[in-house]
Design a protein around this motif. Structure first.
Motif, PDB file in Angstrom:
ATOM      1  N   ARG A 192       0.833  -1.203   0.000  1.00 41.00           N
ATOM      2  CA  ARG A 192       0.000   0.000   0.000  1.00 41.00           C
ATOM      3  C   ARG A 192       0.870   1.257   0.000  1.00 41.00           C
ATOM      4  O   ARG A 192       0.577   2.233  -0.689  1.00 41.00           O
ATOM      5  CB  ARG A 192      -0.927   0.008   1.213  1.00 41.00           C
ATOM      6  N   CYS A 193       1.977   1.246   0.760  1.00 40.35           N
ATOM      7  CA  CYS A 193       2.898   2.395   0.762  1.00 40.35           C
ATOM      8  C   CYS A 193       3.596   2.520  -0.587  1.00 40.35           C
ATOM      9  O   CYS A 193       3.840   3.635  -1.052  1.00 40.35           O
ATOM     10  CB  CYS A 193       3.929   2.246   1.878  1.00 40.35           C
ATOM     11  N   LEU A 194       3.919   1.402  -1.214  1.00 37.05           N
ATOM     12  CA  LEU A 194       4.543   1.449  -2.521  1.00 37.05           C
ATOM     13  C   LEU A 194       3.600   2.042  -3.565  1.00 37.05           C
ATOM     14  O   LEU A 194       3.978   2.899  -4.366  1.00 37.05           O
ATOM     15  CB  LEU A 194       4.957   0.046  -2.983  1.00 37.05           C
ATOM     16  N   LYS A 195       2.353   1.590  -3.541  1.00 34.10           N
ATOM     17  CA  LYS A 195       1.380   2.021  -4.537  1.00 34.10           C
ATOM     18  C   LYS A 195       0.996   3.488  -4.358  1.00 34.10           C
ATOM     19  O   LYS A 195       0.815   4.208  -5.340  1.00 34.10           O
ATOM     20  CB  LYS A 195       0.135   1.134  -4.434  1.00 34.10           C
ATOM     21  N   SER A 196       0.913   3.949  -3.109  1.00 30.06           N
ATOM     22  CA  SER A 196       0.476   5.316  -2.854  1.00 30.06           C
ATOM     23  C   SER A 196       1.586   6.343  -3.059  1.00 30.06           C
ATOM     24  O   SER A 196       1.335   7.538  -3.055  1.00 30.06           O
ATOM     25  CB  SER A 196      -0.060   5.444  -1.433  1.00 30.06           C
ATOM     26  N   GLY A 197       2.838   5.873  -3.218  1.00 34.88           N
ATOM     27  CA  GLY A 197       3.934   6.789  -3.465  1.00 34.88           C
ATOM     28  C   GLY A 197       4.553   7.374  -2.205  1.00 34.88           C
ATOM     29  O   GLY A 197       5.232   8.392  -2.255  1.00 34.88           O
ATOM     30  N   LYS A 198       4.350   6.720  -1.035  1.00 36.71           N
ATOM     31  CA  LYS A 198       4.952   7.205   0.195  1.00 36.71           C
ATOM     32  C   LYS A 198       6.462   6.986   0.217  1.00 36.71           C
ATOM     33  O   LYS A 198       7.165   7.658   0.973  1.00 36.71           O
ATOM     34  CB  LYS A 198       4.331   6.493   1.405  1.00 36.71           C
ATOM     35  N   VAL A 199       6.947   6.045  -0.584  1.00 31.51           N
ATOM     36  CA  VAL A 199       8.383   5.783  -0.674  1.00 31.51           C
ATOM     37  C   VAL A 199       8.810   5.881  -2.137  1.00 31.51           C
ATOM     38  O   VAL A 199       8.010   5.692  -3.044  1.00 31.51           O
ATOM     39  CB  VAL A 199       8.764   4.394  -0.110  1.00 31.51           C
ATOM     40  N   GLN A 200      10.084   6.159  -2.320  1.00 33.57           N
ATOM     41  CA  GLN A 200      10.627   6.238  -3.671  1.00 33.57           C
ATOM     42  C   GLN A 200      11.623   5.104  -3.840  1.00 33.57           C
ATOM     43  O   GLN A 200      12.581   4.988  -3.072  1.00 33.57           O
ATOM     44  CB  GLN A 200      11.311   7.589  -3.885  1.00 33.57           C
ATOM     45  N   LYS A 201      11.396   4.233  -4.840  1.00 30.24           N
ATOM     46  CA  LYS A 201      12.278   3.105  -5.079  1.00 30.24           C
ATOM     47  C   LYS A 201      13.592   3.595  -5.679  1.00 30.24           C
ATOM     48  O   LYS A 201      13.617   4.492  -6.496  1.00 30.24           O
ATOM     49  CB  LYS A 201      11.631   2.104  -6.026  1.00 30.24           C
TER      50      LYS A 201
END
Length: 64
Positions: free
Chosen positions: A53-62
């Protein structure tokens, strides 16, 4: 493996599975965690467990 998202703090939840016969069994629901390389706020790259969910919502940058 860590069972907690290091961004939002999502953890496993517990509850009951209820069968058709009304037999109740304890069970847990684990978050969908992925170990990925992310860019932190200071610009360094670290491996952390992050929920999808954090990955999809953009809370973190890969980190690429």
């Amino acid at each position: 493996m860590a069972r907690k998202c290091e961004i939002c703090g999502k953890e496993p939840k517990s509850g009951n599975t209820v069968a058709k016969s009304k037999v109740i069994t304890k069970r847990t629901w684990a978050p969908n965690l992925q170990k990925i390389r992310i860019i932190t706020s200071d610009g360094s790259v670290k491996r952390k467990y992050v929920c999808t969910r954090c990955l999809k919502s953009g809370k973190v940058q890969k980190a690429v």
